[in-house]
Scaffold this motif. Structure first.
Motif, short mmCIF file in Angstrom:
data_model
loop_
_atom_site.label_atom_id
_atom_site.label_comp_id
_atom_site.label_asym_id
_atom_site.label_seq_id
_atom_site.Cartn_x
_atom_site.Cartn_y
_atom_site.Cartn_z
N ARG A 40 49.05 9.30 57.57
CA ARG A 40 48.77 9.97 56.30
C ARG A 40 49.45 11.33 56.31
O ARG A 40 49.60 11.92 57.38
N PRO A 41 49.83 11.83 55.13
CA PRO A 41 50.45 13.16 55.12
C PRO A 41 49.41 14.25 55.38
O PRO A 41 48.29 14.17 54.88
N SER A 42 49.80 15.21 56.19
CA SER A 42 48.93 16.37 56.42
C SER A 42 49.81 17.58 56.65
O SER A 42 50.58 17.61 57.60
N GLN A 43 49.70 18.52 55.76
CA GLN A 43 50.49 19.76 55.80
C GLN A 43 51.98 19.46 56.00
O GLN A 43 52.64 20.03 56.87
N GLY A 44 52.46 18.54 55.20
CA GLY A 44 53.89 18.24 55.21
C GLY A 44 54.34 17.31 56.32
O GLY A 44 55.51 16.93 56.37
N SER A 56 40.19 2.38 53.79
CA SER A 56 40.21 2.86 52.40
C SER A 56 40.50 1.73 51.45
O SER A 56 39.87 1.59 50.39
N GLY A 253 52.07 3.22 45.45
CA GLY A 253 53.22 3.89 46.06
C GLY A 253 53.95 4.81 45.09
O GLY A 253 54.22 5.97 45.42
N TYR A 256 50.90 6.76 42.13
CA TYR A 256 49.92 7.68 42.71
C TYR A 256 50.49 8.43 43.91
O TYR A 256 49.79 9.24 44.52
N ASN A 257 51.74 8.12 44.25
CA ASN A 257 52.40 8.83 45.34
C ASN A 257 51.66 8.67 46.67
O ASN A 257 51.56 9.62 47.45
N GLN A 258 51.10 7.50 46.92
CA GLN A 258 50.37 7.26 48.17
C GLN A 258 51.06 6.15 48.95
O GLN A 258 50.56 5.03 49.06
N ILE A 261 49.01 4.29 51.83
CA ILE A 261 48.05 3.27 51.40
C ILE A 261 48.82 2.04 50.93
O ILE A 261 48.47 0.90 51.26
N SER B 318 47.40 11.28 39.00
CA SER B 318 47.84 10.13 38.20
C SER B 318 46.96 8.90 38.44
O SER B 318 46.85 8.04 37.58
N ASP B 359 45.18 15.88 51.56
CA ASP B 359 46.25 16.87 51.41
C ASP B 359 46.47 17.26 49.95
O ASP B 359 46.64 18.43 49.62
#
Lengths: 294, 369
Positions: A40-44, A56, A253, A256-258, A261, B318, B359
């Motif tokens: 997962r992304p965390s602080q870039g 999830s 993807g 929602y930019n995830q 997931i 979104s 994040d």
């Protein structure tokens, strides 16, 4: 000894370039996909989070709806097999105009899904062609909001999928039937077999391997190849009633930019599809010796 | 090449992942720009475009994060409530005393229905219009877009009365027969066609479409009015407008030249030519207003410059838009969910978003400050 060793290694040397290309094209993206599904992304930065994304996903009601809808779409498979079988038998018996019907039945399979989806979208609108026709012949009460109601949208979609995909089965079955030796049918007829007995004891067994193939391909289609239908006809709605796992992956993807997931769901879908492909290969392996014996 | 949203966004995300691609990218405002900022794909423009130049650009706040500006507007996209004066007169409605309140709007719907005219046209199948309705109707009890950002990060709930009310107000319009019955089986474009074909009297439109509609039906069949009110928040009096714009990518080898090009696009010649060719307002206060001769467009430009307010879709995740607004509005029209259930659904979606995106939650909190 050396020579025999060399002989054993030689094919692998020839295979190496293709193998490297294969690994680069398929292996790397798959490994990357699997890796992303555990991050997962965390602080870039992408950090390892174990099975968090999978947990999830399984607690997401929209994902579960998508899985349920994919499972519902599997109902199309036996329906397609039966319809394709019946049509193939009729064509094999060379009913009047069979060549025309053969082309006509295969035509939907050749049409782009987007075209099919758009045309059926117009047909199935509340004020569309179908409901107008029903009203014209006095059956207005049977006019439904085919795509606009969460109760009917998935069934409407299933109808369109069947309409489009069944032609592939017809052609497959017909091709196999045409290679069956006619003596088998003639002998059965001499023995007094009626039409049903001919189909049940000769046609179906002779088509068994092709039916298995078509079934597995269709199952894979229903699980991981229905995005275009859904995207064009319903966009997953109304109210997620036609959401499928492919669309879920796309939305998660890219809307929602995830990506992480989305990757987890893609891995799950890949695993399920992989099992089915494995099953198909096993079925083929099993059926090949039988064919030789037959 | 003309690209759809669903092509443009994935294409840019692929470019951002590879750190290779365009120097300048087109973006919607708010979260649609800032997500790329948070992903490290855009650079701040403060040192590239002088502050006095940027001061002329409209809606800079949509692209500002932690005091830095990460993009600039190109053109304005607002949501007027559009009506057809001829159909209003045909139904016995006044075109000088337009509906101001929710009750007056419902009464107008009744009259239009009696005249056999669809009151308001819409299409929900592709979902987007559900988001528009959220932004246009859901804003009224609130004073600022920050309320929605606060609810997104968990400082309030989407089940709170001021957030839940819009579902009930939309239901009131449905119950009053305000909408085309096939709204759920049409996409937005097809819903819009009902207005352009003269079958529907009103539409929650977009001002970038107006010139195109006028080319088909004439300006005499297009009137614009503020959205009738039910709420008393400050946003109820605002005109929804966003600036569609540009950003400069972090991998660009020529950020200075890219910035110069963006400034060139904001020179008076370009601004005026843009408006003359498109009928769409550039996001710049230096447009020669004498070029605006159509009364409806004059009205909209006045709203743009005197009472503009945020497009709320740009200030929520979104996922909330898609899974709550898009899906929820469809379910409301299908009669499958009540307003209360939909408010609960919104809260569940945002809770899921927070769990899946710690994040992004932090970024929203920083954005709120």
């Amino acid at each position: 000894m050396k020579r025999s060793m060399q002989k054993k290694i030689e094919p692998f040397i020839y295979l190496t370039p293709a193998l490297l290309v294969f690994i680069f094209i398929f292996g790397y993206p798959l490994a990357r996909l699997a890796m992303m599904s555990f991050q997962r992304p965390s602080q870039g930065q992408q950090v390892f989070v174990g099975l968090t994304n999978y947990k999830s996903v399984f607690s997401d009601s929209v994902f579960m709806t998508a899985v349920k809808n994919n499972a519902m779409l599997l109902i199309c498979v036996p329906i397609m097999v039966v319809i394709a079988l019946i049509l193939a038998v009729f064509l094999f018996e060379r009913i009047r105009g069979w060549q025309f019907y053969r082309t006509t039945l295969f035509l939907p399979y050749l049409l782009p899904i987007t075209v099919v989806g758009l045309v059926f979208s117009y047909i199935f609108q509340l004020s569309g062609v179908l409901n107008e026709f029903l009203a014209f012949i006095g059956l207005e009460q049977f006019g439904l909001d085919w795509l606009g109601s969460p109760r009917y949208a998935l069934y409407t979609l299933m109808f369109v999928v069947i309409w489009k995909e069944v032609g592939f089965g017809v052609v497959l079955f017909l091709a196999r039937l045409m290679s069956v030796e006619e003596e088998l049918f003639d002998a059965a007829k001499i023995d007094g077999a009626n039409w049903w007995q001919l189909q049940w004891y000769i046609t179906v067994p002779q088509l068994a391997t092709v039916i298995e193939f078509f079934t597995v391909v269709s199952v894979i289609t229903m699980l991981s190849w229905v995005f275009n239908y859904v995207y064009v006809m319903t966009a997953g709605g109304p109210g997620n009633s036609t959401m499928v796992t492919e669309l879920y992956i796309y939305l998660t993807g890219f809307r929602y930019n995830q990506m992480n997931i989305a990757s987890a769901v893609a891995v799950l879908l890949l695993l399920v599809t992989g099992v089915l492909i494995f099953l198909e290969l096993r079925l083929r392996e099993r059926s090949e010796p039988m064919q030789v014996l037959g | 090449m003309l690209q759809s949203t669903d092509t443009l966004i994935p294409a840019f995300q692929a470019a951002a992942a590879a750190k290779e691609g365009p120097d300048i990218q087109y973006f919607w405002g708010g979260v649609w720009t800032l997500e790329s900022v948070w992903a490290g794909a855009l650079i701040p423009l403060d040192d590239l475009i002088p502050a006095e130049e940027r001061a002329h650009y409209i809606n800079n706040f949509e692209r500002t994060f932690e005091g830095k500006q990460y993009g600039i507007g190109w053109y304005l996209s607002g949501n007027p409530f559009v009506y057809n004066p001829k159909l209003f007169e045909q139904a016995g409605l006044s075109v000088t005393d337009l509906p101001d309140t929710w009750d007056e709007l419902k009464a107008a719907c009744t009259k239009l229905n009696e005249a056999g005219i669809i009151p308001i046209a819409g299409g929900l199948k592709d979902g987007w219009f559900g988001g528009w309705l959220f932004s246009i109707i859901g804003r009224q009890p609130h004073d600022s877009e920050k309320a929605f950002m606060e609810a997104s990060v968990g400082q309030s709930k989407f089940t709170d009365p001021q957030f839940a009310e819009w579902w009930s107000r939309l239901k009131e319009l449905i119950d009053a027969g305000c909408w085309n019955k096939d709204i759920n089986s049409l996409d937005y474009q097809q819903g819009q066609d009902l207005f352009v074909q003269g079958k529907a009297a009103m539409i929650f439109g977009n001002d970038t479409f107006l010139k195109g509609w006028a080319d088909v039906i004439g300006w005499d069949q297009i009137g614009v009015m503020p959205v009738p009110k039910y709420g008393s928040g400050k946003l109820a009096d605002t005109y929804v407008v966003t600036a569609q714009g540009w950003g400069i990518t972090s991998w660009s080898k020529y950020p200075k030249q890219a910035a110069d090009f963006l400034m060139f696009m904001h020179t008076p010649e370009r601004l005026n030519a843009w408006f003359q060719y498109t009928g769409v307002f550039p996001a710049d206060d230096r447009l020669d207003t004498s070029l605006i001769t159509i009364p409806q467009l004059k009205q909209i430009f006045e709203w743009d410059t005197t009472r503009s307010g945020p497009n709320l879709e740009n200030f929520i995740p979104s996922m909330l838009d898609e899974q709550s607004n898009f899906a929820g509005v469809q379910l409301l029209f299908a009669g499958e969910k009540t307003p209360e259930e939909l408010a609960q659904m919104a809260e569940e979606v945002i809770a899921k978003w927070r769990e899946q995106n710690p994040d992004a939650v932090k970024n929203f909190e920083l954005w709120l400050k």
